[in-house]
Design a protein around this motif. Structure first.
Motif, PDB file in Angstrom:
ATOM      1  N   SER B  38       0.925  -1.876   0.230  1.00 60.70           N
ATOM      2  CA  SER B  38      -0.475   0.171  -0.423  1.00 60.70           C
ATOM      3  C   SER B  38       1.302   1.164   0.238  1.00 60.70           C
ATOM      4  CB  SER B  38      -1.001   0.300   1.233  1.00 60.70           C
ATOM      5  OG  SER B  38      -1.280   1.457   1.229  1.00 60.70           O
ATOM      6  N   VAL B  39       2.217   1.413   0.685  1.00 58.72           N
ATOM      7  CA  VAL B  39       3.031   2.260   0.692  1.00 58.72           C
ATOM      8  C   VAL B  39       2.965   2.705  -0.364  1.00 58.72           C
ATOM      9  CG1 VAL B  39       5.072   3.003   1.425  1.00 58.72           C
ATOM     10  CG2 VAL B  39       3.247   2.269   3.424  1.00 58.72           C
ATOM     11  N   CYS B  40       4.276   1.556  -1.582  1.00 59.91           N
ATOM     12  CA  CYS B  40       4.806   1.469  -2.497  1.00 59.91           C
ATOM     13  C   CYS B  40       3.381   2.649  -3.395  1.00 59.91           C
ATOM     14  CB  CYS B  40       5.074   0.393  -2.999  1.00 59.91           C
ATOM     15  SG  CYS B  40       6.464  -0.504  -2.236  1.00 59.91           S
ATOM     16  N   ARG B  41       2.302   1.846  -3.533  1.00 60.91           N
ATOM     17  CA  ARG B  41       1.484   1.501  -4.078  1.00 60.91           C
ATOM     18  C   ARG B  41       0.938   3.429  -4.028  1.00 60.91           C
ATOM     19  NH1 ARG B  41      -2.095   3.632  -7.017  1.00 60.91           N
ATOM     20  NH2 ARG B  41      -3.956   2.927  -7.637  1.00 60.91           N
ATOM     21  N   ASN B  42       1.068   4.331  -3.160  1.00 65.30           N
ATOM     22  CA  ASN B  42       0.950   5.385  -3.122  1.00 65.30           C
ATOM     23  C   ASN B  42       1.644   6.206  -3.611  1.00 65.30           C
ATOM     24  OD1 ASN B  42      -1.280   5.217  -0.825  1.00 65.30           O
ATOM     25  ND2 ASN B  42       0.297   5.293   0.362  1.00 65.30           N
ATOM     26  N   TYR B  43       3.076   6.343  -3.461  1.00 66.46           N
ATOM     27  CA  TYR B  43       3.656   6.525  -5.037  1.00 66.46           C
ATOM     28  C   TYR B  43       3.519   5.846  -6.230  1.00 66.46           C
ATOM     29  CZ  TYR B  43       5.865   8.015  -0.143  1.00 66.46           C
ATOM     30  OH  TYR B  43       6.438   8.760   0.327  1.00 66.46           O
ATOM     31  N   ILE B  44       3.434   4.913  -6.361  1.00 68.59           N
ATOM     32  CA  ILE B  44       3.371   4.485  -7.778  1.00 68.59           C
ATOM     33  C   ILE B  44       1.906   4.085  -8.472  1.00 68.59           C
ATOM     34  CG2 ILE B  44       4.507   2.255  -8.902  1.00 68.59           C
ATOM     35  CD1 ILE B  44       6.971   2.530  -6.897  1.00 68.59           C
ATOM     36  N   SER B  45       1.793   4.931  -9.310  1.00 68.18           N
ATOM     37  CA  SER B  45      -0.124   4.534  -9.871  1.00 68.18           C
ATOM     38  C   SER B  45      -0.069   2.651 -10.312  1.00 68.18           C
ATOM     39  CB  SER B  45      -0.381   5.000 -10.503  1.00 68.18           C
ATOM     40  OG  SER B  45       0.721   5.420 -11.441  1.00 68.18           O
ATOM     41  N   ASP B  46       0.904   2.314 -11.016  1.00 68.07           N
ATOM     42  CA  ASP B  46       0.739   1.143 -11.285  1.00 68.07           C
ATOM     43  C   ASP B  46       0.986  -0.073 -10.709  1.00 68.07           C
ATOM     44  OD1 ASP B  46       1.701  -0.350 -14.722  1.00 68.07           O
ATOM     45  OD2 ASP B  46       1.341  -1.744 -12.888  1.00 68.07           O
ATOM     46  N   LEU B  47      -0.269  -0.980 -10.323  1.00 70.24           N
ATOM     47  CA  LEU B  47       0.142  -2.397  -9.517  1.00 70.24           C
ATOM     48  C   LEU B  47       1.202  -2.775  -9.799  1.00 70.24           C
ATOM     49  CD1 LEU B  47      -1.007  -2.582  -6.200  1.00 70.24           C
ATOM     50  CD2 LEU B  47      -2.293  -4.721  -7.249  1.00 70.24           C
ATOM     51  N   HIS B  48       1.354  -3.208 -10.383  1.00 77.27           N
ATOM     52  CA  HIS B  48       2.471  -4.382 -11.062  1.00 77.27           C
ATOM     53  C   HIS B  48       3.461  -4.052 -10.229  1.00 77.27           C
ATOM     54  CE1 HIS B  48       0.024  -7.000 -12.441  1.00 77.27           C
ATOM     55  NE2 HIS B  48      -0.327  -5.921 -13.174  1.00 77.27           N
ATOM     56  N   TYR B  49       3.932  -2.806 -10.887  1.00 78.17           N
ATOM     57  CA  TYR B  49       5.518  -2.198 -10.019  1.00 78.17           C
ATOM     58  C   TYR B  49       5.661  -1.527  -8.848  1.00 78.17           C
ATOM     59  CZ  TYR B  49       6.484  -0.648 -15.232  1.00 78.17           C
ATOM     60  OH  TYR B  49       6.604  -0.892 -16.753  1.00 78.17           O
ATOM     61  N   ALA B  50       4.553  -1.338  -8.227  1.00 73.17           N
ATOM     62  CA  ALA B  50       4.551  -1.082  -7.236  1.00 73.17           C
ATOM     63  C   ALA B  50       4.847  -2.503  -6.076  1.00 73.17           C
ATOM     64  CB  ALA B  50       3.216  -1.301  -6.066  1.00 73.17           C
ATOM     65  N   GLU B  51       4.566  -3.434  -6.542  1.00 70.80           N
ATOM     66  CA  GLU B  51       4.704  -4.082  -6.093  1.00 70.80           C
ATOM     67  C   GLU B  51       6.396  -4.896  -6.114  1.00 70.80           C
ATOM     68  OE1 GLU B  51       1.921  -8.426  -6.270  1.00 70.80           O
ATOM     69  OE2 GLU B  51       3.574  -9.069  -7.185  1.00 70.80           O
ATOM     70  N   ASP B  52       6.556  -4.655  -7.361  1.00 71.32           N
ATOM     71  CA  ASP B  52       8.158  -5.237  -7.857  1.00 71.32           C
ATOM     72  C   ASP B  52       8.744  -4.491  -7.037  1.00 71.32           C
ATOM     73  OD1 ASP B  52       7.587  -6.650 -10.676  1.00 71.32           O
ATOM     74  OD2 ASP B  52       8.025  -5.152 -11.390  1.00 71.32           O
ATOM     75  N   VAL B  53       8.627  -3.314  -6.851  1.00 72.70           N
ATOM     76  CA  VAL B  53       9.121  -2.071  -5.638  1.00 72.70           C
ATOM     77  C   VAL B  53       9.265  -2.501  -3.878  1.00 72.70           C
ATOM     78  CG1 VAL B  53       9.673  -0.032  -4.768  1.00 72.70           C
ATOM     79  CG2 VAL B  53       9.172   0.056  -7.694  1.00 72.70           C
TER      80      VAL B  53
END
Lengths: 220, 187
Positions: B38-53
């Motif tokens: 969720s924290v990563c998703r706040n910054y990155i609009s794409d969920l897949h990229y957010a998961e990678d991060v």
């Protein structure tokens, strides 16, 4: 109002939880497995390089030490005593000594060699690694060594003496011996002192026999 | 027959994870991964990229676990790693651009977040440019000061403030549009 809005926004987003995909944990493990391999490879390469470099340095250092040990200057000093002549070889290091033990004067005694040039009296060879012979510690060592070597010369094997005489004859025959003029009378006296009475009486007897023969057969 | 799973404290799990206990590591991951995504998703609009991060972030968490000194909360420590990882991701994709504004005016947002669900709020935040969104999330959600934001992003404090001002202005417009649409639908 906006402060409250941001506060509420923060609260809402912080409370949120998004379930990751099923293989997320496997992906974390995969990523972790990849990283250490790279690191260990680097460490291995570094270790091999360091080891190789160290070995090369050690090998070179060993060779340099050998070279410095070999390069020496030899000076011969002849010490004449009443009945003997002693040759001292002084080894001076050509390069600055790197090891502390090299700076200390060393005395190496060599066994009297049978191939050495025969001179009058007994010859001894002493090898001294020293910068100067006049140094007091080295001097003391030399003077303490000479009587010992002279004593050892007295116990020389007769075979060795014969061998030395043989070499001396060859030298004389080759025209290299007796560079100084010899005193015939002194030699005669020395040889006479060595002769015993039986040898002398044998000669006199022979002389008398020859005279008797001449008397019997006439003077012709 | 009931199987009772014993709750292991976070400290116990961390100590086990420090000894490379795979099960403890997995438990820690499963415990914190949803929040961190969720924290990563706040910054990155794409969920897949957010998961990678997030995955890269957890890799760093476990690799640097010995640096955690048990002084603050473990979640807070992981969160900081995730925020930095997300910022690095945006930087690597050159998505973060900060446009200077001469004067940062105070804009009040006359709206109640409770009027909107989390997905709607996230959509509004996603519509913001990356620079605005990053500063807004860091300030409003993570609670960083402008000084800290400036230090982490490598910008001046005034830039951080102007980015927040612009983010608020855009959010205000979006919220008022949403309200108008909602009222129109009521009539």
């Amino acid at each position: 109002m906006d402060k409250n809005f941001e506060k509420e926004l923060g609260r809402k987003l912080n409370e949120r939880a998004i379930t990751p995909s099923g293989n997320a944990w496997e992906r974390v493990n995969l990523q972790r497995e990849r990283q250490p391999k790279k690191n260990t490879a680097i460490y291995w390469i570094a270790a091999v390089l360091i080891l190789g470099l160290g070995t090369t340095l050690l090998f070179n250092a060993g060779r340099q030490a050998e070279i410095t040990h070999e390069v020496v200057e030899v000076k011969k000093i002849e010490l004449e005593t009443r009945s003997t002549k002693t040759t001292l070889e002084i080894i001076e290091p050509m390069e600055v000594a790197t090891r502390p033990s090299d700076t200390e004067p060393k005395m190496i005694e060599q066994v009297p060699s049978t191939t050495a040039e025969p001179k009058q009296g007994v010859q001894e060879t002493l090898t001294i690694a020293s910068a100067e012979l006049t140094r007091s510690p080295a001097d003391k060592k030399i003077t303490s060594k000479i009587p010992l070597t002279l004593e050892s010369a007295k116990k020389t094997d007769p075979n060795d003496v014969d061998l030395l005489i043989e070499i001396a004859r060859k030298e004389i025959a080759a025209g290299r011996g007796l560079s100084k003029p010899t005193d015939a009378n002194a030699l005669l006296k020395a040889s006479e002192s060595e002769l015993d009475e039986s040898f002398r009486s044998g000669i006199i007897e022979n002389v008398f026999k020859q005279k008797r023969i001449r008397v019997a057969f006439g003077n012709n | 027959m009931k199987i009772i799973t014993l709750y292991e404290s976070e400290e116990t799990l961390i100590k086990k994870a420090l000894k490379r206990d795979a099960k403890a590591e997995e438990k820690l991951f499963k415990r914190h991964a949803p929040r961190m995504l969720s924290v990563c998703r706040n910054y990155i609009s794409d969920l897949h990229y957010a998961e990678d991060v997030m995955i890269t972030g957890f890799t760093k968490v476990f690799d640097n676990l010995q640096r955690f000194r048990f002084e603050g909360s473990f979640e807070g420590w992981i969160r900081r790693i995730m925020v930095r990882e997300a910022i690095d991701f945006l930087r690597s994709r050159k998505q973060m651009q900060f446009t200077e504004v001469e004067e940062a005016h105070f804009i009040s947002i006359d709206a109640d977040p409770d009027d909107f669900d989390t997905d709607a709020l996230q959509m509004m935040i996603d519509s913001l440019p990356d620079g605005y969104r990053t500063v807004l999330v860091m300030y409003a959600v993570e609670g960083y000061s402008h000084k800290e934001i400036a230090s982490i992003l490598g910008v001046s404090e005034s830039t951080s403030k102007t980015q927040l001002f612009k983010a608020r202005k855009l959010l205000q417009n979006q919220l008022s549009n949403q309200k108008t649409t909602a009222h129109g639908q009521e009539f």
